[in-house]
Write a protein that holds these residues in place. Structure first.
Motif, short mmCIF file in Angstrom:
data_model
loop_
_atom_site.label_atom_id
_atom_site.label_comp_id
_atom_site.label_asym_id
_atom_site.label_seq_id
_atom_site.Cartn_x
_atom_site.Cartn_y
_atom_site.Cartn_z
N VAL A 76 56.16 57.05 52.58
CA VAL A 76 57.00 57.69 51.58
C VAL A 76 56.36 58.97 51.05
O VAL A 76 57.00 60.02 51.02
CB VAL A 76 57.29 56.72 50.40
N THR A 77 55.08 58.91 50.65
CA THR A 77 54.43 60.08 50.06
C THR A 77 52.91 59.90 50.04
O THR A 77 52.40 58.80 50.23
CB THR A 77 54.94 60.33 48.62
N VAL A 78 52.22 60.99 49.79
CA VAL A 78 50.77 60.96 49.58
C VAL A 78 50.52 60.77 48.09
O VAL A 78 51.15 61.43 47.26
CB VAL A 78 50.12 62.29 50.03
N THR A 79 49.59 59.88 47.74
CA THR A 79 49.26 59.68 46.33
C THR A 79 47.87 60.17 45.98
O THR A 79 47.56 60.31 44.80
CB THR A 79 49.38 58.19 45.94
N GLY A 80 47.02 60.42 46.97
CA GLY A 80 45.70 60.94 46.64
C GLY A 80 44.82 61.16 47.84
O GLY A 80 45.05 60.60 48.92
N LEU A 81 43.80 62.02 47.62
CA LEU A 81 42.75 62.27 48.61
C LEU A 81 41.43 61.94 47.95
O LEU A 81 41.12 62.47 46.87
CB LEU A 81 42.76 63.75 49.04
N TYR A 82 40.64 61.09 48.60
CA TYR A 82 39.40 60.56 48.01
C TYR A 82 38.23 60.91 48.92
O TYR A 82 38.15 60.40 50.04
CB TYR A 82 39.55 59.04 47.82
N THR A 83 37.36 61.81 48.43
CA THR A 83 36.27 62.31 49.26
C THR A 83 34.94 62.31 48.51
O THR A 83 34.08 63.14 48.77
CB THR A 83 36.58 63.74 49.73
N ASP A 84 34.75 61.40 47.60
CA ASP A 84 33.54 61.34 46.78
C ASP A 84 32.29 61.17 47.65
O ASP A 84 32.11 60.13 48.28
CB ASP A 84 33.66 60.17 45.80
N PRO A 85 31.37 62.19 47.69
CA PRO A 85 30.16 62.05 48.49
C PRO A 85 29.23 60.96 47.98
O PRO A 85 28.36 60.50 48.71
CB PRO A 85 29.49 63.43 48.41
N GLY A 86 29.42 60.54 46.73
CA GLY A 86 28.62 59.45 46.19
C GLY A 86 29.08 58.07 46.63
O GLY A 86 28.40 57.08 46.39
N HIS A 87 30.24 58.01 47.27
CA HIS A 87 30.73 56.73 47.81
C HIS A 87 30.42 56.70 49.30
O HIS A 87 30.97 57.47 50.08
CB HIS A 87 32.23 56.58 47.57
N ARG A 88 29.50 55.80 49.65
CA ARG A 88 29.10 55.66 51.05
C ARG A 88 29.26 54.21 51.48
O ARG A 88 29.05 53.29 50.70
CB ARG A 88 27.65 56.11 51.22
N MET A 89 29.59 54.04 52.74
CA MET A 89 29.76 52.72 53.33
C MET A 89 28.76 52.56 54.46
O MET A 89 28.81 53.33 55.43
CB MET A 89 31.19 52.55 53.85
N ALA A 90 27.86 51.61 54.30
CA ALA A 90 26.83 51.37 55.32
C ALA A 90 27.25 50.19 56.18
O ALA A 90 27.47 49.09 55.67
CB ALA A 90 25.49 51.10 54.65
N TYR A 91 27.36 50.43 57.48
CA TYR A 91 27.76 49.39 58.42
C TYR A 91 26.54 48.82 59.12
O TYR A 91 25.50 49.48 59.24
CB TYR A 91 28.74 49.97 59.46
#
Length: 157
Positions: A76-91
């Motif tokens: 339907v629509t875009v609600t946001g873009l999330y690019t916080d460099p402080g949020h990291r995901m370690a696999y």
């Protein structure tokens, strides 16, 4: 593969990749939100995943929601873009991603709820019950932005 999410943690490992990804806030006719109980970190989340070469981003949304939940959607629509460099995901394979996620609103158009390799449980959740679930703060923010009736522009951050 397991995953640990870090937000503004000085002890977090340095990012070594950025992967464009999508999530979708899907609401049914009763206003309930489609959520998955993730297998990689044990938290509740919006369905979504990585954008593949050769796809339009709307196709990524449709594919990922269907793969993880069994539900077919229309974007339907875009609600946001999330690019916080402080949020990291370690696999567990050594990849450490910086967050890069585009959140969409989508509506269900078919399918049946089912789990996948990435979702050990899938359910429609009343917005009033979201506070009772274990949801990562960054995912909760996406849900709040998408459900905010006063927000007229996508979040950019």
């Amino acid at each position: 593969m397991s995953r640990i999410d870090y937000i503004n943690d000085p002890g977090a490992p340095a990012a070594n990749s950025v992967v464009p990804s999508v999530v979708a806030v899907v609401q049914n006719d009763r206003g309930q939100v489609l959520l998955i109980h993730k297998t990689d970190n044990g938290l509740w989340a919006l369905p979504g995943g990585g954008h593949d070469i050769g796809e339009f981003v709307a196709e990524t949304v449709v594919r990922e929601v269907h793969e993880e939940t069994g539900i077919d959607v229309q974007v339907v629509t875009v609600t946001g873009l999330y690019t916080d460099p402080g949020h990291r995901m370690a696999y567990s394979d050594g990849e450490v991603r910086q967050q890069f996620s585009i959140c969409f609103r989508a509506r269900p158009v078919g399918g049946e709820l089912r789990t996948s390799e990435e979702s050990k449980e899938v359910r429609w959740v009343d917005p009033a019950d979201l506070r009772d679930l274990s949801i990562h703060p960054s995912m909760r923010l996406r849900i709040e932005h998408a459900l905010d009736p006063d927000r007229v522009q996508p979040y950019i951050g």
